[in-house]
Design an enzyme around this catalytic site. Structure first.
Site, mmCIF file in Angstrom:
data_model
loop_
_atom_site.group_PDB
_atom_site.id
_atom_site.type_symbol
_atom_site.label_atom_id
_atom_site.label_comp_id
_atom_site.label_asym_id
_atom_site.label_seq_id
_atom_site.Cartn_x
_atom_site.Cartn_y
_atom_site.Cartn_z
ATOM 1 N N PRO A 183 2.411 6.074 1.480
ATOM 2 C CA PRO A 183 2.145 5.466 0.178
ATOM 3 C C PRO A 183 3.024 4.248 -0.054
ATOM 4 O O PRO A 183 4.191 4.221 0.334
ATOM 5 C CB PRO A 183 2.472 6.590 -0.812
ATOM 6 C CG PRO A 183 3.327 7.541 -0.059
ATOM 7 C CD PRO A 183 2.890 7.449 1.374
ATOM 8 N N GLU A 184 2.438 3.242 -0.679
ATOM 9 C CA GLU A 184 3.168 2.018 -0.985
ATOM 10 C C GLU A 184 3.483 1.984 -2.480
ATOM 11 O O GLU A 184 3.245 2.951 -3.202
ATOM 12 C CB GLU A 184 2.353 0.804 -0.538
ATOM 13 C CG GLU A 184 2.076 0.798 0.970
ATOM 14 C CD GLU A 184 1.327 -0.444 1.441
ATOM 15 O OE1 GLU A 184 1.414 -1.484 0.760
ATOM 16 O OE2 GLU A 184 0.663 -0.377 2.491
ATOM 17 N N ARG A 242 1.964 -3.084 13.883
ATOM 18 C CA ARG A 242 1.040 -2.674 12.827
ATOM 19 C C ARG A 242 -0.227 -3.520 12.878
ATOM 20 O O ARG A 242 -0.208 -4.671 13.297
ATOM 21 C CB ARG A 242 1.690 -2.824 11.444
ATOM 22 C CG ARG A 242 2.947 -1.996 11.269
ATOM 23 C CD ARG A 242 3.445 -2.090 9.857
ATOM 24 N NE ARG A 242 4.675 -1.358 9.656
ATOM 25 C CZ ARG A 242 5.233 -1.149 8.479
ATOM 26 N NH1 ARG A 242 4.653 -1.640 7.396
ATOM 27 N NH2 ARG A 242 6.356 -0.475 8.370
ATOM 28 N N LYS A 302 9.924 2.232 -3.019
ATOM 29 C CA LYS A 302 9.034 3.376 -2.812
ATOM 30 C C LYS A 302 9.711 4.701 -3.150
ATOM 31 O O LYS A 302 9.231 5.764 -2.772
ATOM 32 C CB LYS A 302 8.541 3.389 -1.365
ATOM 33 C CG LYS A 302 7.805 2.117 -0.956
ATOM 34 C CD LYS A 302 7.431 2.128 0.511
ATOM 35 C CE LYS A 302 6.851 0.781 0.950
ATOM 36 N NZ LYS A 302 6.513 0.762 2.392
#
Length: 293
Positions: free
Chosen positions: A2-3, A283, A58
């Site tokens: 999650p960001e 990524r 975060k």
């Protein structure tokens, strides 16, 4: 993982049942998550009133009346479930489906508000730690974090100063938590597309020779603000099963311009380009070579 928008969704879901309430019971049902729990973890939480629930990058941060802060990170698969006598909701549950299996319910907070808050983490990459508020600046997990992208101090001038002289790619710079805190792969790809900047562009091009912000920097900061605010309003992105407090899915993935759209047509008006994907710093990067320069 999650960001920022997903974590902010979780914070807003937990806030009504945590802020102002006492932790009547605290349970750590195993000795560790990503890291071992502190020996006094439960003792420092039990009986404490949560005076505020904030977010840094975060991380979720629960302020306690004792002067301690409970630092929480969702990791890859962590989620919170709020259980009330008449309701069961998942505030910002991310990545794994919500079900009745309690095998991975590792932490419980029973609140004086009448709610049980359960932290479920199948892969155990999340973590929790109690820290004295006056020691936060020295906490290794928080030390060196850059400005909040939605904070007042984050503007084109600050971003230009942070990127001045950097030979790294623009995308790599934005993912560096020392430059700006809380951004991840999804929203960096989206912000770069909306500002029409290539992820391969050299980060130093955000500053002039005198260190002033370029138009590129101004466009990018505006795009970051827009993307994050839109994602928070939509309840985050549901790549698998991100849920809001109502149990509904987050919907921002329906607004993706480039992320996970390889081979599809660019949504920029009059562009007509094709979304490409390549690997950058380990990524996947999604972008439109035609309109991102």
């Amino acid at each position: 993982m999650p960001e920022l928008p997903e974590v902010e969704t979780v914070r807003r879901g937990l806030q009504p049942v945590m802020e102002g309430a006492k932790i009547v019971v605290a349970e750590a049902r195993r000795p560790d998550l990503r890291f071992p729990f502190q020996p006094d973890f439960v003792a420092r939480l039990q009986g404490q009133v949560v005076t505020g629930l904030g977010r840094r990058a975060k991380y979720l941060m629960a302020d306690l009346a004792s002067g301690d802060v409970l630092l929480m990170h969702l990791g890859m698969s962590g989620s919170f479930r709020v259980i009330k006598p008449d309701n069961d909701a998942a505030p910002g549950e991310f990545h794994y489906p919500r079900g009745k299996d309690t095998t991975h319910d590792h932490v419980l907070f029973r609140m004086s508000s009448g709610a049980d808050i359960v932290f479920n983490d199948p892969r155990r990459f999340g973590y929790m730690k109690v820290i004295a508020r006056n020691a936060l600046e020295d906490e290794p997990l928080l030390r060196g974090l850059g400005p909040e992208p939605l904070g007042n101090e984050f503007d084109a001038a600050m971003l230009a100063r942070s990127c001045e002289g950097k030979a790294t790619s623009l995308k790599a710079a934005l993912l560096d938590q020392r430059v700006v805190a809380g951004l991840g792969n999804i929203y960096v790809c989206e912000a770069l597309h909306r500002s029409h900047l290539s992820p391969r562009r050299i980060a130093a091009t955000l500053a002039t020779r005198k260190g002033e912000p370029t138009d590129h920097a101004k466009r990018l900061v505006g795009a970051i603000h827009t993307v994050l605010n839109d994602a928070i309003k939509a309840g985050g992105s549901s790549l698998r099963d991100h849920r809001q407090t109502t149990g509904e899915l987050g919907y921002f993935q329906h607004s993706f311009k480039v992320y996970d759209r390889e081979g599809e047509t660019c949504k920029t008006p009059a562009c007509g380009g094709t979304i490409k994907r390549f690997t950058q710093n380990g990524r996947s990067t999604f972008w439109c070579p035609k309109c991102q320069k």
